[in-house]
Design a protein around this motif. Structure first.
Motif, PDB file in Angstrom:
ATOM      1  N   GLY A  64      65.676  66.891  37.280  1.00  0.00           N
ATOM      2  CA  GLY A  64      65.605  68.179  37.945  1.00  0.00           C
ATOM      3  C   GLY A  64      65.024  68.133  39.341  1.00  0.00           C
ATOM      4  O   GLY A  64      64.560  69.147  39.855  1.00  0.00           O
ATOM      5  N   GLY A  70      61.879  72.202  24.891  1.00  0.00           N
ATOM      6  CA  GLY A  70      61.748  73.127  25.996  1.00  0.00           C
ATOM      7  C   GLY A  70      62.142  74.550  25.647  1.00  0.00           C
ATOM      8  O   GLY A  70      62.610  74.846  24.540  1.00  0.00           O
ATOM      9  N   THR A  79      54.250  75.935  31.744  1.00  0.00           N
ATOM     10  CA  THR A  79      55.198  75.367  32.707  1.00  0.00           C
ATOM     11  C   THR A  79      54.846  73.906  32.938  1.00  0.00           C
ATOM     12  O   THR A  79      53.778  73.594  33.470  1.00  0.00           O
ATOM     13  CB  THR A  79      55.153  76.129  34.043  1.00  0.00           C
ATOM     14  OG1 THR A  79      55.476  77.505  33.807  1.00  0.00           O
ATOM     15  CG2 THR A  79      56.145  75.544  35.030  1.00  0.00           C
ATOM     16  N   TYR A 123      60.373  67.467  34.313  1.00  0.00           N
ATOM     17  CA  TYR A 123      61.590  68.071  33.783  1.00  0.00           C
ATOM     18  C   TYR A 123      62.579  66.962  33.434  1.00  0.00           C
ATOM     19  O   TYR A 123      62.812  66.055  34.234  1.00  0.00           O
ATOM     20  CB  TYR A 123      62.206  68.996  34.839  1.00  0.00           C
ATOM     21  CG  TYR A 123      63.577  69.555  34.506  1.00  0.00           C
ATOM     22  CD1 TYR A 123      63.711  70.803  33.908  1.00  0.00           C
ATOM     23  CD2 TYR A 123      64.728  68.846  34.801  1.00  0.00           C
ATOM     24  CE1 TYR A 123      64.966  71.317  33.616  1.00  0.00           C
ATOM     25  CE2 TYR A 123      65.985  69.351  34.510  1.00  0.00           C
ATOM     26  CZ  TYR A 123      66.095  70.586  33.916  1.00  0.00           C
ATOM     27  OH  TYR A 123      67.340  71.094  33.624  1.00  0.00           O
ATOM     28  N   HIS A 172      58.481  68.543  28.133  1.00  0.00           N
ATOM     29  CA  HIS A 172      59.319  69.012  29.235  1.00  0.00           C
ATOM     30  C   HIS A 172      60.632  69.555  28.678  1.00  0.00           C
ATOM     31  O   HIS A 172      60.969  69.361  27.506  1.00  0.00           O
ATOM     32  CB  HIS A 172      59.605  67.879  30.228  1.00  0.00           C
ATOM     33  CG  HIS A 172      60.196  66.645  29.592  1.00  0.00           C
ATOM     34  ND1 HIS A 172      61.482  66.595  29.099  1.00  0.00           N
ATOM     35  CD2 HIS A 172      59.662  65.416  29.354  1.00  0.00           C
ATOM     36  CE1 HIS A 172      61.723  65.408  28.597  1.00  0.00           C
ATOM     37  NE2 HIS A 172      60.630  64.671  28.727  1.00  0.00           N
ATOM     38  N   GLN A 173      61.398  70.192  29.519  1.00  0.00           N
ATOM     39  CA  GLN A 173      62.727  70.651  29.164  1.00  0.00           C
ATOM     40  C   GLN A 173      63.683  69.458  29.067  1.00  0.00           C
ATOM     41  O   GLN A 173      63.460  68.421  29.688  1.00  0.00           O
ATOM     42  CB  GLN A 173      63.256  71.604  30.246  1.00  0.00           C
ATOM     43  CG  GLN A 173      62.680  73.004  30.205  1.00  0.00           C
ATOM     44  CD  GLN A 173      63.587  73.970  29.445  1.00  0.00           C
ATOM     45  OE1 GLN A 173      63.974  73.691  28.304  1.00  0.00           O
ATOM     46  NE2 GLN A 173      63.886  75.098  30.057  1.00  0.00           N
ATOM     47  N   ARG A 221      61.015  75.351  33.843  1.00  0.00           N
ATOM     48  CA  ARG A 221      60.327  74.165  33.328  1.00  0.00           C
ATOM     49  C   ARG A 221      59.387  74.525  32.187  1.00  0.00           C
ATOM     50  O   ARG A 221      58.502  73.745  31.833  1.00  0.00           O
ATOM     51  CB  ARG A 221      59.552  73.480  34.449  1.00  0.00           C
ATOM     52  CG  ARG A 221      60.446  72.954  35.561  1.00  0.00           C
ATOM     53  CD  ARG A 221      59.711  71.997  36.465  1.00  0.00           C
ATOM     54  NE  ARG A 221      60.590  71.373  37.443  1.00  0.00           N
ATOM     55  CZ  ARG A 221      60.334  70.241  38.077  1.00  0.00           C
ATOM     56  NH1 ARG A 221      59.198  69.610  37.843  1.00  0.00           N
ATOM     57  NH2 ARG A 221      61.180  69.746  38.946  1.00  0.00           N
TER      58      ARG A 221
END
Length: 688
Positions: free
Chosen positions: A229, A380, A417, A421, A615-616, A628
């Motif tokens: 990302g 995520g 958050t 990512y 993380h996502q 995120r």
């Protein structure tokens, strides 16, 4: 009366074709002026009545010619030569190079041979050229040679064009993106037209190499944007290429990974070589056709300025492109920011609100509790909210909440958050545990080389807990275990697994939790246990996925051989945009079910579970514009544990609401310390 000149002598005196002034007989005037040389033969006296033709007597004192001083001996020799038989004509003399070079009226055949061939450089004919044309296959097949020359030039121009307009994100690889005019091509063409031959070639090669390097960086950007990302950081991210190789080895084997590395290296070398040759080719062609090239460059520049002034666009992109210049500027700014960030982060990491807090004043609200901190890989927000993934995951979370409630446990959930990512999980782990925003490798190295207080280290400082780590994803030594204050780290080599790998994941989550129970949690200790568990079954490429089995049948893991063999292949899932979402969702469901099943089966009234995603998942799963955010939940049997965080306004159960507060991940540590009875230091301590 003048004597008519002898016809034979006159014919012999006439210059032969290709004869130079040095080859002419003495009667001719080699020092004639340019005006005389250029006189048309028709303008001469038809009777040849000139001073040169006048009869010369013995007593004549008149010199022949323009005073070049020929003596009588020379005259007699000339006459004897003129009367010689015709079959003994003098052998033709080789043309003088200098005379040929200076002759502006050189035969057209000679000039044509010197410039024959489209592919010849402007340095003159090559060794295969003669005054009659080009030897070899080009001479035999001129049409094919010309077609090949045009094709190579066209491909060179196309390569440069694509390299200049190459985007940094995969979704921008569209036809419309390449229907623009790069200003860098116009300026480059103008520069090459102005330079002399040697300078032009040097600049062309250097420009081609630079353009090839930019193209490689753009391709790295595409990969990093797809998986992490963000773009590629030319200062910090080279180390991640080694991690990518390790990931390939773990996922597809050493042979395939080695082949991929060789392929990438060859691709990079080919890009650099071809772009350099392409720019060099274009420069040479423009030099040989400077008039056309100059006009074309001026027209292109005019069109670019016109499009820029009116804001012409194609598919939302400006026709007048300056993307390469902008990319170079962006990279330079990122390098500068990276250097500045390193200095600033060292100052931030040096101070710690709880750095000097004594152990007996830390985490007093959790004394006597077995604490389990668990990260679920790639768990995520998309798993809960994406329409293609959420139905299965949401159903799993709701059912798990009910099962927990039935077993006497309760849960609260919120959003954090993450600092990373799509990958680089260790950045998310360290951000959550240290309370520092660690979004790049340099920050990670800085903080783990110091003694900043992490959540796990705080438990160790109290002296009231035994601290361990369960790390099935760690396959080598992990010195960070000391930084995190772990008494012992169980990596993949110490967990006793005898089953197959599931792609990158060394073992199923259920087995890792079972090993944790047997090695630590299920044993009697003189003090409670604090563990850091990193689960890996939901790691990409999400195939094959383990299946939940009865805990009594887990054994040493050999039971998973049949499950792994019956699972889907990574290449069938990872490259399919629909299947990859489906299988990702199934992997999250498996990890959540394994963890909640463990909690229900092996937890007790003093067990507290904190679990979250690191993380996502990558953009192919979560989407190009995904947040995120990751879910975080606290599960406990003792209601007092959850009562302490009532003011957090988290949602009840394992699934946070859309309106549940979203915090940055690094804010969790201080909130957690405060909620569970930790006292800040009298003044922030400067960390070592």
């Amino acid at each position: 009366m003048r004597q008519q000149p002898d016809k034979d002598k006159a014919d012999k005196a006439a210059p032969e074709e290709g004869e130079t002034p040095e080859d002419r007989p003495p009667e001719r005037k080699p020092d004639a002026t340019a005006e005389d040389q250029g006189r048309d033969p028709k303008d001469s006296d038809p009777k040849g009545d000139t001073e040169a033709d006048a009869p010369k007597g013995e007593d004549s004192t008149e010199d022949v010619g323009d005073g070049d001083g020929e003596d009588n001996a020379d005259d007699e020799a000339d006459e004897a030569e003129a009367e010689a038989p015709d079959d003994k004509a003098p052998e033709p003399k080789a043309p003088d190079d200098k005379a040929t070079e200076d002759n502006d009226d050189a035969p057209a055949e000679l000039l044509g041979a010197a410039t024959a061939g489209d592919g010849a450089d402007d340095d003159g004919p090559g060794p295969e050229q003669t005054v009659t044309g080009r030897r070899g296959w080009r001479g035999r097949y001129p049409v094919a040679a010309r077609a090949l020359s045009w094709t190579v030039t066209g491909l060179s121009l196309a390569l440069v064009f694509v390299a200049l307009l190459l985007p940094t994100k995969l979704e921008l690889l569209t036809t419309e993106h390449f229907t623009r005019i790069p200003v860098e091509l116009i300026f480059g063409a103008g520069l090459l037209l102005l330079l002399p031959t040697l300078a032009r070639k040097v600049v062309a090669v250097l420009a081609g190499l630079f353009l090839g390097a930019l193209a490689i960086l753009n391709m790295l950007d595409m990969g990093f944007n797809e998986f992490l990302g963000r773009g590629f950081n030319v200062v910090l991210d080279w180390i991640l290429l080694d991690d990518a190789q390790s990931y390939l080895e773990d996922s597809v084997g050493q042979t395939a990974a080695a082949a991929a590395v060789v392929g990438v290296a060859l691709l990079a070398l080919a890009v650099l070589t071809l772009t350099a040759l392409a720019v060099l080719r274009i420069g040479n062609v423009m030099a040989r056709n400077s008039v056309v090239a100059t006009r074309t460059t001026l027209v292109a520049g005019t069109v670019w300025v016109a499009c820029a002034s009116v804001g012409a666009q194609v598919a939302g992109l400006p026709v007048a492109s300056r993307s390469t210049s902008a990319a170079v500027q962006d990279r330079a700014e990122r390098v500068q920011k990276t250097i500045e960030d390193e200095r600033e982060f060292q100052k931030v990491a040096a101070y710690d609100t709880y750095g000097d807090t004594p152990g007996d004043q830390l985490l007093t609200g959790l004394r006597g509790k077995d604490m389990i901190f668990t990260f679920i890989e790639s768990y995520g927000r998309s798993a809960i909210e994406d329409p293609a993934i959420a139905p299965g995951v949401d159903s799993t979370l709701k059912k798990a909440t009910k099962r927990l409630d039935k077993a006497g446990f309760a849960a609260k959930s919120g959003w954090l958050t993450s600092a990373t990512y799509g990958g680089s999980s260790w950045l998310g782990h360290s951000t959550f545990l240290t309370g520092l925003w660690i979004d790049n490798q340099n920050r990670y190295r800085t903080v783990t080389a110091g003694d900043h207080l992490s959540i796990t280290r705080a438990f160790k400082r109290t002296g009231a807990w035994r601290t361990v780590g369960i790390m099935p994803g760690v396959q080598k030594s992990w010195p960070e275990g000391t930084f995190y204050g772990l008494d012992h780290v169980y990596d993949s080599r110490e967990l006793g697994y005898k089953g197959p790998k599931f792609s990158w994941s060394t073992m199923p989550d259920q087995y890792a939790l079972k090993a944790f129970e047997q090695l630590e949690h299920g044993k009697k200790h003189d003090k409670p246990l604090m563990s850091l568990n990193i689960l890996t079954s939901s790691h990409q490429p999400w195939a094959p996925i383990p299946k939940t089995i009865p805990w009594s049948k887990v054994g040493n893991g050999s039971v998973y051989k049949g499950i792994e063999k019956a699972g889907k292949r990574p290449e069938d899932v990872f490259t399919d945009s629909t299947k990859v979402k489906q299988e990702y969702g199934k992997s999250v469901q498996y990890s959540v079910n394994s963890l909640i099943d463990y909690m229900i089966k092996y937890g007790n009234k003093n067990t507290v579970l904190v679990f979250l995603g690191d993380h996502q998942p990558l953009a192919r799963v979560s989407g190009n514009n995904a947040s995120r955010d990751v879910p975080v939940s606290i599960v406990a049997h003792d209601p007092k544990v959850l009562k302490r965080i009532a003011d957090w306004n988290w949602a009840d159960g394992l699934m946070p609401r859309k309106d549940t507060p979203v915090w940055k991940m690094n804010s969790f540590r201080d909130r957690f310390f405060k909620a569970y009875g930790s006292t800040p230091s009298a003044s922030p301590r400067k960390a070592k």
